[in-house]
Scaffold this motif. Structure first.
Motif, PDB file in Angstrom:
ATOM      1  N   HIS A 142       0.582  -1.010  -0.129  1.00  0.00           N
ATOM      2  CA  HIS A 142      -0.273   0.032  -0.169  1.00  0.00           C
ATOM      3  C   HIS A 142       1.100   1.651  -0.160  1.00  0.00           C
ATOM      4  O   HIS A 142       0.731   2.521  -0.504  1.00  0.00           O
ATOM      5  N   ALA A 143       2.232   0.993   0.763  1.00  0.00           N
ATOM      6  CA  ALA A 143       2.596   2.290   0.973  1.00  0.00           C
ATOM      7  C   ALA A 143       3.478   2.096  -0.525  1.00  0.00           C
ATOM      8  O   ALA A 143       3.813   3.434  -1.007  1.00  0.00           O
ATOM      9  N   LEU A 144       4.104   1.646  -0.816  1.00  0.00           N
ATOM     10  CA  LEU A 144       4.495   2.064  -2.677  1.00  0.00           C
ATOM     11  C   LEU A 144       3.623   1.847  -3.440  1.00  0.00           C
ATOM     12  O   LEU A 144       4.260   3.055  -4.107  1.00  0.00           O
ATOM     13  N   GLY A 146      -7.069   2.169   6.816  1.00  0.00           N
ATOM     14  CA  GLY A 146      -7.333   3.821   5.945  1.00  0.00           C
ATOM     15  C   GLY A 146      -7.548   3.121   4.864  1.00  0.00           C
ATOM     16  O   GLY A 146      -8.554   3.711   3.482  1.00  0.00           O
ATOM     17  N   ILE A 147      -7.278   1.613   3.911  1.00  0.00           N
ATOM     18  CA  ILE A 147      -7.217   0.943   2.565  1.00  0.00           C
ATOM     19  C   ILE A 147      -9.058   1.260   1.827  1.00  0.00           C
ATOM     20  O   ILE A 147      -9.791   0.805   3.351  1.00  0.00           O
ATOM     21  N   THR A 148      -8.578   1.638   1.005  1.00  0.00           N
ATOM     22  CA  THR A 148     -10.797   0.906   0.754  1.00  0.00           C
ATOM     23  C   THR A 148     -10.690  -0.651  -0.012  1.00  0.00           C
ATOM     24  O   THR A 148      -9.596  -0.710  -0.008  1.00  0.00           O
ATOM     25  N   PRO A 149     -11.811  -0.562   0.337  1.00  0.00           N
ATOM     26  CA  PRO A 149     -12.181  -2.467  -0.499  1.00  0.00           C
ATOM     27  C   PRO A 149     -11.759  -2.746  -1.949  1.00  0.00           C
ATOM     28  O   PRO A 149     -11.130  -3.759  -2.262  1.00  0.00           O
ATOM     29  N   GLU A 150     -11.676  -0.825  -2.725  1.00  0.00           N
ATOM     30  CA  GLU A 150     -10.966  -1.417  -4.089  1.00  0.00           C
ATOM     31  C   GLU A 150      -9.430  -1.347  -3.700  1.00  0.00           C
ATOM     32  O   GLU A 150      -8.672  -2.663  -4.201  1.00  0.00           O
ATOM     33  N   GLU A 151      -8.693  -0.756  -2.979  1.00  0.00           N
ATOM     34  CA  GLU A 151      -7.459  -0.794  -2.468  1.00  0.00           C
ATOM     35  C   GLU A 151      -7.324  -2.600  -2.063  1.00  0.00           C
ATOM     36  O   GLU A 151      -5.642  -3.148  -2.311  1.00  0.00           O
ATOM     37  N   GLU A 152      -7.511  -2.753  -1.154  1.00  0.00           N
ATOM     38  CA  GLU A 152      -7.233  -4.211  -0.332  1.00  0.00           C
ATOM     39  C   GLU A 152      -7.222  -5.277  -1.325  1.00  0.00           C
ATOM     40  O   GLU A 152      -6.504  -5.951  -1.182  1.00  0.00           O
ATOM     41  N   ALA A 153      -8.713  -5.082  -2.325  1.00  0.00           N
ATOM     42  CA  ALA A 153      -8.706  -6.171  -3.434  1.00  0.00           C
ATOM     43  C   ALA A 153      -7.077  -6.026  -3.470  1.00  0.00           C
ATOM     44  O   ALA A 153      -6.667  -6.708  -4.234  1.00  0.00           O
ATOM     45  N   ASP A 154      -6.644  -5.132  -4.597  1.00  0.00           N
ATOM     46  CA  ASP A 154      -5.792  -4.415  -5.168  1.00  0.00           C
ATOM     47  C   ASP A 154      -4.410  -5.440  -4.277  1.00  0.00           C
ATOM     48  O   ASP A 154      -3.941  -5.869  -5.171  1.00  0.00           O
ATOM     49  N   ILE A 155      -3.961  -4.577  -3.361  1.00  0.00           N
ATOM     50  CA  ILE A 155      -3.153  -5.021  -2.270  1.00  0.00           C
ATOM     51  C   ILE A 155      -3.010  -6.514  -2.079  1.00  0.00           C
ATOM     52  O   ILE A 155      -1.985  -8.229  -2.102  1.00  0.00           O
TER      53      ILE A 155
END
Ligand code: NAP
Length: 320
Positions: A130-132, A265-274
């Motif tokens: 997430h950071a990178l 603080g991640i969104t569901p979209e970011e979580e799926a991406d991660i």
């Protein structure tokens, strides 16, 4: 089942091994037989009662674990008993023989990753990814300084950044930590306990500065970080354990920025991406969680002391 329980906030000694009823999965839930649980610094702040999130007492700590699905509740579609999985958060806590989780908190564990490594996936790799990718928006042509590259998040960041094509600098405080950071992909390593190491970092960039700093201890390093940045550079504040004073003028000429970070603080979209990115990396071998110390579940309190000792060398995991 056996589980670590916290009945009052306090020091590591409040972590007690107890016999508690094994939970049963309701609709949409999954019960996992946890074979190993990962220990993260935030669990120590939460146990002490000083963290932003205060769970109701009593509770079982831990979000990160790996094991085998024992049972699934009604309506669970994508997970079956006997699947090898890792947890990215749980409902009941991962410092236990069994953990209850929502179906969406359960993720497949590639065959080449063992359970101890699987216990070191979610918080470290989720944070580094997430950071990178999302916070720093890193590009292959850039240079990243992983400031604290010998611990859970740092090793993950070194591996991910290297796989993304960045030039990777890492720091550690012991010869062993430096060796691990180098082995896991840092092009150059620096000892953050040696005076003058920041000048060495600047020199290694030809005095241009680094594009990104992933900072694990901002209260100690932030003021100096601002002087290590290239034009348009950014510091991502991942860890900080106190206050710090900076000279904002160091940012202005560089058009640089300091960005606060939280994995929560991640969104569901970011979580799926991660999770998609982590799974691909685990499967293709670019991501390899490093286990530095294994302790039995009963020694969770020791794990909470050891995680603050200098000389990180990968993850501390509890064998459940
Ligand atoms: P860890 O496994 O305990 O590792 C700690 C790291 O910090 C080690 O690499 C250690 O190096 C390094 N360190 C010690 N002194 C340092 C210094 N003066 N300068 C730079 N680095 C130094 O912890 P972690 O799981 O990697 O987490 C790192 C930090 O990020 C913690 O504070 C944690 O709470 C935070 N974190 C925040 C988030 C979020 O969402 N914001 C998520 C995950 C983690 P040596 O031991 O080799 O000296």
């Amino acid at each position: 089942m056996k589980a670590i329980r916290v009945h009052e906030f306090g020091g590591p000694e409040v972590l007690k091994l107890e016999e508690v009823p094994t939970p049963k999965p309701s609709s949409g839930q999954v019960l996992v037989r946890i074979h190993a649980a990962g220990v993260n610094p935030y669990e120590t702040y939460m146990r002490a009662g000083t963290y932003a999130l205060k769970p109701p007492l009593p509770y079982t700590p831990g979000s990160d674990g790996a094991g085998v699905v024992q049972a699934v509740g009604e309506g669970v579609k994508n997970v079956q008993p006997n699947d090898r999985v890792y947890t990215g958060r749980t409902l009941s806590g991962s410092y236990a023989e069994y953990a209850l989780a929502l179906e969406e908190q359960i993720h497949p564990l590639p065959a080449k990753i063992d359970f101890k490594q699987g216990a070191g996936i979610w918080v470290p790799y989720g944070t580094a990814y997430h950071a990178l990718h999302h916070s720093a928006k890193a590009h292959a042509s850039e240079t990243v300084l992983v400031h604290g590259a010998s611990g859970g998040v740092g090793i993950a960041a070194v591996q991910i950044a290297r796989a993304m094509g960045l030039t990777v600098f890492g720091t550690a405080g012991t010869p062993k930590g430096l060796e691990i950071a180098k082995r896991e992909g840092a092009h150059q390593v620096f000892d953050h306990r040696k005076s003058g190491y920041q000048e060495q970092i600047l020199h290694a960039t030809g005095d241009r500065g680094v594009d990104i700093i992933l900072e694990m201890l901002a209260n100690v390093n932030l003021a100096h970080d601002t002087m290590l940045l290239a034009r348009n550079g950014r510091v991502i504040v991942i860890g900080s354990r106190g206050e710090v004073t900076i000279n904002a003028r160091e940012l202005m000429g560089r058009r640089a920025s300091i960005r606060g970070f939280t994995l929560w603080g991640i969104t569901p979209e970011e979580e799926a991406d991660i999770h998609a990115g982590i799974f691909a990396g685990l499967e293709n071998g670019t991501l390899r969680p490093v286990v530095g110390k294994e302790l039995p579940l009963a020694e969770a309190s020791r794990a909470h002391k050891d995680i603050f000792e200098p000389g990180s060398a990968g993850k501390i995991v509890l064998i459940c």
